[in-house]
Design a protein around this motif. Structure first.
Motif, PDB file in Angstrom:
ATOM      1  N   ASP A 216      97.926  78.795  22.915  1.00 30.31           N
ATOM      2  CA  ASP A 216      97.384  79.972  23.147  1.00 30.31           C
ATOM      3  C   ASP A 216      96.398  80.205  22.024  1.00 30.31           C
ATOM      4  O   ASP A 216      95.392  80.876  22.155  1.00 30.31           O
ATOM      5  CB  ASP A 216      98.512  81.076  23.177  1.00 30.31           C
ATOM      6  CG  ASP A 216      99.264  80.645  24.498  1.00 30.31           C
ATOM      7  OD1 ASP A 216      99.052  80.045  25.336  1.00 30.31           O
ATOM      8  OD2 ASP A 216     100.499  81.390  24.606  1.00 30.31           O
ATOM      9  N   LEU A 217      96.765  80.042  20.835  1.00 35.73           N
ATOM     10  CA  LEU A 217      95.884  80.178  19.641  1.00 35.73           C
ATOM     11  C   LEU A 217      94.667  79.582  19.546  1.00 35.73           C
ATOM     12  O   LEU A 217      93.415  80.260  19.415  1.00 35.73           O
ATOM     13  CB  LEU A 217      96.645  79.996  18.181  1.00 35.73           C
ATOM     14  CG  LEU A 217      95.676  80.421  16.968  1.00 35.73           C
ATOM     15  CD1 LEU A 217      95.325  81.854  16.892  1.00 35.73           C
ATOM     16  CD2 LEU A 217      96.716  80.054  15.750  1.00 35.73           C
TER      17      LEU A 217
ATOM     18  N   LEU B 211      92.420  80.942  22.163  1.00 34.42           N
ATOM     19  CA  LEU B 211      91.774  82.286  21.642  1.00 34.42           C
ATOM     20  C   LEU B 211      90.706  81.834  20.686  1.00 34.42           C
ATOM     21  O   LEU B 211      89.552  82.527  20.702  1.00 34.42           O
ATOM     22  CB  LEU B 211      92.647  83.269  20.882  1.00 34.42           C
ATOM     23  CG  LEU B 211      93.658  83.908  21.554  1.00 34.42           C
ATOM     24  CD1 LEU B 211      94.803  84.531  20.860  1.00 34.42           C
ATOM     25  CD2 LEU B 211      92.904  85.019  22.594  1.00 34.42           C
TER      26      LEU B 211
ATOM     27  N   SER C  55      92.567  88.531  21.156  1.00 35.49           N
ATOM     28  CA  SER C  55      94.126  88.439  21.842  1.00 35.49           C
ATOM     29  C   SER C  55      94.668  89.726  22.532  1.00 35.49           C
ATOM     30  O   SER C  55      95.658  89.662  23.225  1.00 35.49           O
ATOM     31  CB  SER C  55      95.034  88.046  20.925  1.00 35.49           C
ATOM     32  OG  SER C  55      95.548  89.095  20.108  1.00 35.49           O
TER      33      SER C  55
END
Length: 176
Positions: free
Chosen positions: A6-7, A10, A113
């Motif tokens: 997920d990071l 992003l 985010s």
């Protein structure tokens, strides 16, 4: 998808925003973003940077005017963003520019985010060398030898979110 992926997503999808709606970002979201900034790595964990969160329209507009004057424009250098997070860092730390730059990156990733647009705007160094900038620091009781690193402007994106551009071919070199 794992938290780490997920990071990475992003990081790959965050873009600089240059058109904002006038709607104020809720204080709880601003607090989450500045907390993320305060967890950026710093040289020897000296924590040389500070963040000034500006939501007061009068002060925001004063900074916009000063920044525009420095850059020689009449336009709003903050693109209508209602929130300005100013990052400064104590020059007594040998890594202060890097420390402040890492704070800026954390702020922008945290904003993305949370669905908030952001952009790094320069000229904080010049702003906080001028009497108007120094007066802001003094009014907040900030003492020390601080240099402006950047402004992280925040707000809701007005229009389409920009798509990432292709990466240049010679971005990375490997030595195996």
């Amino acid at each position: 998808m794992s938290e780490h992926n997920d990071l990475l997503t992003l990081m790959q999808t965050r873009r600089s925003i240059r058109k904002f709606k006038p709607d104020m970002v809720p204080k709880e979201i601003i607090e989450q973003i500045v907390t993320a900034g305060s967890y950026a790595p710093t040289g020897m964990n000296r924590q040389s940077p500070i963040i000034i969160a500006v939501t007061n329209k009068e002060v925001r507009d004063q900074l916009s005017k000063l920044n525009a004057e420095i850059s020689g424009t009449k336009n709003d250098p903050f693109y209508g963003a209602p929130v300005i997070l100013i990052v400064l860092a104590n020059k007594n730390s040998g890594t202060y520019i890097y420390d402040g730059s890492l704070v800026m990156e954390n702020l922008m990733l945290a904003a993305h985010s949370l669905g908030i647009g952001s952009c790094w705007i320069h000229r904080a160094k010049e702003e906080f060398e001028r009497p108007e900038g120094l007066e802001i620091l003094k009014s907040l009781g900030i003492e020390g030898d601080y240099e402006g690193i950047g402004h992280c402007i925040l707000g809701y994106v007005d229009g389409e979110y920009p798509k990432p551009l292709a990466r240049k071919e010679d971005w990375v070199y490997y030595i195996d």
